[in-house]
Scaffold this motif. Structure first.
Motif, mmCIF file in Angstrom:
data_model
loop_
_atom_site.group_PDB
_atom_site.id
_atom_site.type_symbol
_atom_site.label_atom_id
_atom_site.label_comp_id
_atom_site.label_asym_id
_atom_site.label_seq_id
_atom_site.Cartn_x
_atom_site.Cartn_y
_atom_site.Cartn_z
ATOM 1 N N LEU B 45 -35.953 39.284 -8.472
ATOM 2 C CA LEU B 45 -34.704 39.518 -7.744
ATOM 3 C C LEU B 45 -34.656 40.928 -7.168
ATOM 4 C CD1 LEU B 45 -31.951 37.835 -9.935
ATOM 5 C CD2 LEU B 45 -32.555 37.292 -7.588
ATOM 6 N N LEU B 46 -35.104 41.888 -7.979
ATOM 7 C CA LEU B 46 -35.053 43.278 -7.532
ATOM 8 C C LEU B 46 -35.925 43.471 -6.288
ATOM 9 C CD1 LEU B 46 -33.910 46.039 -8.259
ATOM 10 C CD2 LEU B 46 -36.009 46.505 -9.503
ATOM 11 N N THR B 47 -37.122 42.895 -6.333
ATOM 12 C CA THR B 47 -38.008 42.996 -5.175
ATOM 13 C C THR B 47 -37.369 42.337 -3.952
ATOM 14 O OG1 THR B 47 -39.694 42.577 -6.838
ATOM 15 C CG2 THR B 47 -40.437 42.828 -4.574
ATOM 16 N N ALA B 48 -36.771 41.156 -4.172
ATOM 17 C CA ALA B 48 -36.152 40.441 -3.065
ATOM 18 C C ALA B 48 -35.004 41.257 -2.467
ATOM 19 C CB ALA B 48 -35.641 39.083 -3.543
ATOM 20 N N LEU B 49 -34.209 41.879 -3.337
ATOM 21 C CA LEU B 49 -33.088 42.682 -2.841
ATOM 22 C C LEU B 49 -33.600 43.849 -2.003
ATOM 23 C CD1 LEU B 49 -30.625 42.843 -5.867
ATOM 24 C CD2 LEU B 49 -30.379 41.593 -3.736
ATOM 25 N N TRP B 50 -34.644 44.519 -2.507
ATOM 26 C CA TRP B 50 -35.191 45.641 -1.742
ATOM 27 C C TRP B 50 -35.722 45.162 -0.401
ATOM 28 C CZ3 TRP B 50 -34.482 50.502 -1.642
ATOM 29 C CH2 TRP B 50 -34.105 51.176 -2.801
ATOM 30 N N CYS B 51 -36.305 43.999 -0.417
ATOM 31 C CA CYS B 51 -36.871 43.459 0.821
ATOM 32 C C CYS B 51 -35.752 43.135 1.804
ATOM 33 C CB CYS B 51 -37.685 42.215 0.472
ATOM 34 S SG CYS B 51 -38.210 41.277 1.885
ATOM 35 N N GLY B 52 -34.663 42.526 1.303
ATOM 36 C CA GLY B 52 -33.649 41.993 2.223
ATOM 37 C C GLY B 52 -32.594 42.992 2.654
ATOM 38 N N ARG B 160 -30.684 47.262 -12.696
ATOM 39 C CA ARG B 160 -30.536 47.563 -11.264
ATOM 40 C C ARG B 160 -29.977 46.387 -10.501
ATOM 41 N NH1 ARG B 160 -35.945 51.110 -10.245
ATOM 42 N NH2 ARG B 160 -35.439 52.601 -11.883
ATOM 43 N N VAL B 161 -30.483 45.192 -10.832
ATOM 44 C CA VAL B 161 -29.947 44.007 -10.148
ATOM 45 C C VAL B 161 -28.450 43.896 -10.439
ATOM 46 C CG1 VAL B 161 -30.004 41.494 -10.085
ATOM 47 C CG2 VAL B 161 -32.123 42.782 -10.154
ATOM 48 N N GLU B 162 -28.105 44.145 -11.699
ATOM 49 C CA GLU B 162 -26.690 44.016 -12.057
ATOM 50 C C GLU B 162 -25.838 45.049 -11.334
ATOM 51 O OE1 GLU B 162 -26.512 43.973 -16.287
ATOM 52 O OE2 GLU B 162 -27.140 41.879 -16.372
ATOM 53 N N LYS B 163 -26.418 46.206 -11.115
ATOM 54 C CA LYS B 163 -25.675 47.226 -10.385
ATOM 55 C C LYS B 163 -25.380 46.747 -8.971
ATOM 56 C CE LYS B 163 -26.093 51.685 -11.970
ATOM 57 N NZ LYS B 163 -26.961 52.795 -12.319
ATOM 58 N N LEU B 169 -19.319 42.738 -6.072
ATOM 59 C CA LEU B 169 -18.029 42.335 -6.626
ATOM 60 C C LEU B 169 -16.955 43.341 -6.227
ATOM 61 C CD1 LEU B 169 -18.923 41.205 -10.261
ATOM 62 C CD2 LEU B 169 -18.715 39.829 -8.220
ATOM 63 N N LEU B 170 -17.293 44.617 -6.379
ATOM 64 C CA LEU B 170 -16.309 45.662 -6.062
ATOM 65 C C LEU B 170 -15.905 45.592 -4.596
ATOM 66 C CD1 LEU B 170 -14.804 48.309 -6.778
ATOM 67 C CD2 LEU B 170 -16.846 49.523 -6.073
ATOM 68 N N SER B 171 -16.901 45.458 -3.716
ATOM 69 C CA SER B 171 -16.536 45.470 -2.302
ATOM 70 C C SER B 171 -15.738 44.226 -1.930
ATOM 71 C CB SER B 171 -17.764 45.618 -1.403
ATOM 72 O OG SER B 171 -18.891 45.128 -2.011
ATOM 73 N N SER B 172 -16.031 43.083 -2.601
ATOM 74 C CA SER B 172 -15.222 41.894 -2.320
ATOM 75 C C SER B 172 -13.765 42.145 -2.655
ATOM 76 C CB SER B 172 -15.716 40.721 -3.155
ATOM 77 O OG SER B 172 -17.001 40.377 -2.777
ATOM 78 N N ALA C 314 -26.264 39.285 -24.681
ATOM 79 C CA ALA C 314 -26.239 39.068 -23.237
ATOM 80 C C ALA C 314 -25.566 40.272 -22.593
ATOM 81 C CB ALA C 314 -25.466 37.800 -22.913
ATOM 82 N N SER C 315 -26.042 40.667 -21.411
ATOM 83 C CA SER C 315 -25.381 41.770 -20.718
ATOM 84 C C SER C 315 -24.056 41.231 -20.162
ATOM 85 C CB SER C 315 -26.258 42.263 -19.581
ATOM 86 O OG SER C 315 -26.299 41.302 -18.567
ATOM 87 N N PRO C 316 -23.114 42.115 -19.828
ATOM 88 C CA PRO C 316 -21.838 41.623 -19.296
ATOM 89 C C PRO C 316 -22.048 40.689 -18.107
ATOM 90 C CG PRO C 316 -21.694 43.951 -19.754
ATOM 91 C CD PRO C 316 -23.106 43.561 -20.025
ATOM 92 N N MET C 317 -23.003 41.031 -17.248
ATOM 93 C CA MET C 317 -23.215 40.194 -16.065
ATOM 94 C C MET C 317 -23.768 38.833 -16.457
ATOM 95 S SD MET C 317 -22.385 40.808 -13.055
ATOM 96 C CE MET C 317 -22.446 42.553 -12.752
#
Lengths: 294, 460, 421
Positions: B45-52, B160-163, B169-172, C314-317
């Protein structure tokens, strides 16, 4: 007693004056003078707590607790309702983080690592300090998925067969395997209360924790289910360190080797279970044990 | 290639990046997942996010600036005399060039210069598009590659993905704030332009509303008068009629439902009343115009009264019907929130049900009911379709419900529907009216929500 | 005691009267509902049928194309209007004057010529042959057959004149007039001619608009709810967001339309009348509904589930995505469906962004100009032709059918996944 209160009010004053960390350091130096009666320290601790204070907003719930938790032992925490024993227990795997207004100061170390260190990730911590809650709370999923969830998110299993194995051993350790082995795909919520609680214990075991915290695990169960869980706790002691909060003194006497008595957010007395129940040193402990209040 | 194709390509790249990242993390530990900090899927996921994400951000920025940059370049290439045209004329020319470039119909005859400019425009746009493609794709590949290379056992991929998710979420959640700001700014900005042409006092205190402005300077007669009092009065009249219908019926049915009705009756009648709330307002409007208004007109005629076929009465009554379920469900909540102990106290003294309701429950629930009614009033003021279809267009200053009146919302619609010059006082007036509407409904809501919340707290 | 008893009769009478008053209010409400539905139904059910007239068409090679011609360009250029007229003249050879002929041609819908052209283009071999086909009647004839034209009015006030009446009667006696199911209503876009108009264009426009609306408001609404309910600390900022959402939920819908006009059309330069802009505006409008419903759904997930997940590390997320969201999803979907139903019935904001244009073509995507169902209803309700009244009512029936099924779906979802903890 008076001494204890005085001491704590001084700390409260100091806390108002300076930042928590500073005070923590300062108090750490003279921890000998902690108000607790009995043997705080053990030779080979799994966890060590020093000067732990917990605040809910402006209200302080836990006052300056020092306590060691020994390896392969069951330590029980007793005391009247609202004495802070559950709050203290939840500090040990940082479950208090989920409450916004809750603030913890002091030091809790596990194997020398401060678990409240800013850089520490709570996820692996909670994997190594598992928890069983007051009311059985299985996920609304199958029995198999309930157990398998932890290993899956922590990446403990290499493949499906390995996961099957983990599920089976965990259920066996929790003494539930014989009862549920034919219906692993049925929802965990369909089990009886006692079975659900053992399922929750199996779920905690599945991620191979070092410490298991139990917050009044039998309070929602009938006497027969309680007996089974108590038996289980005794067996688990071999491999795990267990800290259990209970409102039943008999239970504490039956399952634990050490006992800590809490009163109004303070740790009053800690010692060998036999000693606490037969020859309490502090007057408050004695009053509680003999049923003068509670 | 189209932009949507690019996005599909990017999504494809992202899936590839996910797969590669996941694979690399597994290879690093030769399949022993527990040696990794996070699960392999997080590395993917992290790689995909960096890519996209960087590529998509680049796309957004590029597209929002592409137009003005290309236009600027085209303007520079135009002959000097065209460049010196006043901005509005220049815009017209540019519009034609754009239309010419895309092959649409052009308003003027096409000359050599125009054709050249259009070709230039098309060429620049093509280049820009090409460049955007290349830039976005290479950025995606580059960022994805770097992310892929930096995967290590200890990398905290999950955190990092969770961040990133957390940021989404925050911006929504802030979108609601931006919507409000958008409403305020768009309405306020145009209203200020309106008030530059028409003084605020004329607008708020003027007794005559006739927004027809002259299209040509030499036209006679319609100079446009923007006094909004008749509109406010009309809105008030229709709202009042609606409330006279909705409040008693809604309140009494709520009381009956909460205190008298048996379970069967309740489970049957409640959903049926709620159906009223789900009916689109355009249906009510049609009902008002087709059935209710003629009914009142004929009734009036048989009584010897002159009832307008667009009478305030018809619009108000139908609006009242629309609001009944709103009032009744709010009152129902409020009445149910009154503690049972209060009822028991009254019954214990030997009071009858109706006495308990009138003397204990309603006084206790009154603040909540008032809050509910205020919310209903704000709904009625903002309601559009019923009045557009059933109320009048001409602004009569009258209190007679049998005559036709017009409302704020009706005028907003009539001023803005159809092709308009956007800068005319007539169109801008709609925004000034909307500002008034927004401020009034906002104030009513704030007061109502405050009252209701205070009321709830009292019994919690 | 006697004093109490004295007043008892009066008090019980009051009690009865009060109860009757309450019951009366409910019955009045129910009466309104039934009156509204009956009035719509009574006006609308006839629109599902359409009058057709049987014509014996001679596919005249002189008017269309030589026998054996297959080139579509040549075929489509044929004089099909003339063909229809010729057929009508043949049917009533006695009609000779220009004015009468015009009235005669007026009995047949202008759609007839297109229908015949279709027929010829499909099968060019019919050229030179004779065939009986059913073509739609003009809307006035349709109204007459359905009994909506009052024959007691003087001729000058009637849309159908006396001689037209006699021609129609003549055709009826020959069995040339028939009412059939009105497929045009479901397959055509808007039209100036009532008998050729349909709701498909508007329905497709509504579909694209709702699709855009859903694609934006559902993920954003759920994300906002999750943030406010699960992630955000309780502080002034989140309080502000909360107050904001509550207020947005009560802002008049027309104001959202002005926002769309000022921001999406004038500022970002998006085209008018397209489902994309409509969907964006409706998304902003439904967002508060979805957020509020999703938060309620999240609140109903017991905290013990979160504790259990956090307790095994589990993490919160992960707690949210693996446990809380799946459990809250039915509630969120219910709220979303209700929000979509609101959006489907919304008209006023769409008027502001130009979705009131007269659009004949059925839109092929979110960037094609189109109407939506409620706007179509509004447009038809404004049309003077009597035949549009029944079509408006019929369109309302279709819209209500959609809305009621959406609401039933929401109720069913809630019932099915309702969980007591």
């Amino acid at each position: 007693m008076d001494e204890v209160i005085n001491r704590n009010s001084t700390i409260a004053r100091e806390l108002k004056a300076g930042s928590g960390a500073e005070v923590g350091m300062q108090v750490l130096n003279d921890s000998q003078s902690s108000g607790t009666v009995g043997d705080i320290y053990v030779d080979d601790p799994r966890m060590t707590c020093r000067n732990v204070n917990v605040y809910y907003g402006d209200k302080q719930a836990i006052f300056d607790i020092d306590l060691d938790i020994a390896k392969h032992q069951v330590i029980s925490m007793i005391g009247p309702s609202g004495c802070g024993k559950s709050t203290f227990l939840r500090c040990l795997n940082r479950m208090n983080d989920t409450i916004d207004i809750c603030k913890v100061t002091g030091q809790i170390k596990m194997e020398g690592q401060d678990i409240y260190d800013g850089g520490l990730d709570v996820v692996p911590l909670r994997a190594s300090v598992g928890m069983v809650f007051q009311k059985p709370n299985p996920f609304p999923k199958s029995i198999y998925d309930n157990i398998g969830y932890g290993p899956r998110i922590h990446g403990l299993n290499d493949d499906k067969d390995h996961l099957d194995e983990i599920v089976e051993t965990s259920l066996k350790k929790a003494g539930l395997w014989e009862e549920v082995k034919d219906r692993l795909d049925q929802p965990g919520t369909g089990l009886s209360g006692g079975q659900q609680q053992r399922l929750c214990i199996a779920r905690a075991i599945a991620v191979s924790p070092e410490v298991i915290l139990m917050d009044e695990p039998c309070s929602a169960l009938d006497p027969i289910a309680t007996a089974k869980i108590e038996e289980l706790i005794d067996e688990l002691r071999e491999n795990y360190t267990i800290a259990i909060v209970t409102h039943s003194m008999q239970q504490a006497a039956r399952v634990s080797q050490r006992t800590a008595y809490f009163h109004l957010g303070k740790l009053i007395e800690v010692g060998e279970t036999d000693q606490i129940f037969t020859a309490p040193r502090h007057r408050l402990t004695e009053d509680y044990i003999t049923g003068r209040f509670g | 290639m189209h932009t949507s194709t690019l996005i599909i390509v990017l999504l494809g790249l992202m899936s590839l990046a996910y797969y590669m990242g996941r694979k690399r993390s597994l290879n690093l530990v030769s399949g022993r997942v527990r040696d990794l900090h996070s699960l392999p899927s997080y590395y993917g996921l992290l790689t995909a996010l960096w890519c996209g994400i960087p590529a998509i951000l680049l796309l957004v920025v590029w597209i929002s600036f592409e137009g003005s940059v290309v236009t600027g370049l085209v303007v520079d290439s135009l002959p000097q005399e065209t460049q010196n045209l006043p901005p509005e004329r220049l815009n017209l020319v540019l519009n034609d060039i754009r239309n010419l470039a895309t092959g649409d119909i052009v308003s003027t005859t096409v000359d050599e210069n125009m054709q050249q400019a259009a070709d230039h425009y098309a060429r620049l746009q093509g280049i820009s598009h090409m460049a955007m493609f290349v830039a976005a794709l290479s950025l995606a590949i580059l960022a994805g590659f770097i992310a892929h290379r930096s995967i290590s056992r200890q990398q905290r991929a999950r955190n990092r993905v969770e961040k990133a998710v957390n940021f989404f979420l925050l911006s929504s959640s802030t979108l609601a704030i931006f919507t409000t700001i958008g409403i305020v700014l768009s309405v306020l900005f145009e209203s200020l332009r309106f008030f530059q042409q028409i003084p605020v006092t004329d607008f708020i205190f003027g007794l005559e509303w006739s927004p027809q402005t002259a299209i040509r300077a030499d036209q006679v007669g319609s100079s446009g008068v923007f006094g909004a009092i008749p509109l406010f009065a009309g809105t008030f009249l229709i709202t009042l009629i609606a409330m006279v219908v909705a409040v008693p019926i809604g309140l009494l049915s709520a009381i009956y439902m909460a205190e008298y009705a048996g379970r069967h009756f309740r489970s049957l009648a409640k959903p049926v009343l709620e159906v009223l709330a789900g009916i689109p307002t355009v249906v009510y409007g049609f009902f008002a115009a087709l059935t209710v208004a003629p009914f009142f007109r004929d009734l009036g005629a048989s009584l010897g009264l002159g009832v307008s076929s667009e009478s305030a009465l018809a619009a108000g009554v139908v609006m009242g019907i629309m609001i009944i379920p709103f009032v009744s469900s709010l009152s129902d909540d409020v009445i149910n929130a009154v503690p049972q102990a209060m009822r028991d106290g009254s019954y214990g003294l030997g009071a009858t049900r109706s006495e308990t309701i009138r003397q204990v429950i309603i006084p206790a629930a009154l603040p909540g009911i008032v809050g509910g009614v205020l919310l209903a009033v704000s709904r009625a003021i903002g309601e559009t379709m019923i009045v557009v279809m059933a109320a009048g267009l001409s602004a009569n200053l009258t209190a007679n419900p049998l005559e036709a009146v017009t409302t704020v919302t009706v005028q907003i619609v009539t001023l803005l529907v159809g092709d308009q010059e956007f800068d005319s006082a007539k169109t801008l007036a709609a925004f000034a009216l909307a500002l008034v509407l927004f401020v009034i409904t906002l104030a009513l809501n704030m007061i109502a929500l405050h009252i209701v919340r205070k009321y709830r707290e009292q019994y919690e | 005691m006697t004093r109490v008893e004295k007043s008892l009769a009066r008090r019980y009478r009051q009690e009865r009267n009060f109860k009757r008053l309450g019951l009366g209010a409910i019955l009045l409400g129910l009466l309104f509902v039934s009156f509204l539905f009956i009035s719509i139904f009574a006006n609308g059910y006839t629109a599902f049928q359409q009058t057709f007239i049987k014509l014996d068409v001679f596919y005249d090679p002189e008017m269309i194309a030589p026998v054996g011609e297959t080139d579509p360009d040549v075929l489509s250029a044929g004089n099909y209007g003339g063909l229809v007229k010729a057929t009508m003249r043949e049917l009533f050879p006695s009609v000779t004057s220009r004015r009468d002929k015009k009235k005669l041609y007026g009995l047949i819908s202008t759609g007839a010529r297109f229908q015949i052209r279709e027929r010829v283009m499909q099968d060019p071999s019919v050229i030179g042959q004779r065939e009986s086909i059913w073509v739609p009647a003009d809307d006035d004839v349709d109204m007459l057959i359905k009994g909506h034209i009052d024959l007691n009015l003087p001729e000058s006030d009637r849309r159908i004149k006396d001689d037209q009446l006699s021609w129609i009667q003549g055709m009826q006696e020959e069995g040339r007039v028939e009412k059939r199911f009105n497929t045009t209503f479901f397959t055509a876009g808007d039209s100036r001619e009532p008998e050729l108009s349909g709701i498909k264009g508007a329905a497709v426009g509504s579909f694209f608009t709702l699709l855009i609306c859903l694609a934006i408001s559902f993920p954003v609404g759920v994300a906002a709810a999750v943030y406010l309910e699960e992630v955000a600390p309780k502080n002034r900022w989140t309080d502000l967001i909360e107050v904001n959402i509550n207020n947005l939920a009560a802002v008049p819908s027309i104001v959202f339309g002005l926002l769309g006009l000022a921001v999406f059309i004038n500022f970002f330069g998006l085209p008018r009348s397209v489902p994309l802009v409509g969907g964006l505006v409706l998304a902003l409008m439904t967002l508060p509904t979805i957020i509020i419903a999703s938060r309620a759904a999240l609140k109903s997930v017991p905290p013990s589930i979160r504790e259990a997940a956090l307790g095994v590390g589990a993490s919160p997320m992960q707690t949210i995505t693996h446990h809380v969201l799946p459990l809250a999803l039915p509630g969120m979907l219910t709220g979303t469906i209700i929000g979509m139903a609101q959006a489907l019935g919304e008209t006023a904001p769409l008027l502001m962004i130009g979705m009131v244009a007269f659009i004949v073509d059925i839109p092929g995507g979110a960037m094609d100009p189109s109407a939506v169902l409620p706007v179509q209803i509004y447009l038809w309700a404004d049309s003077p032709e009597r035949a549009f009244v029944e079509r408006t009512s019929a369109a309302i029936m279709v819209l209500l059918a959609f809305l009621i099924s959406m609401n039933l779906l929401a109720v069913w979802l809630r019932k099915k996944f309702e969980r007591r903890w």
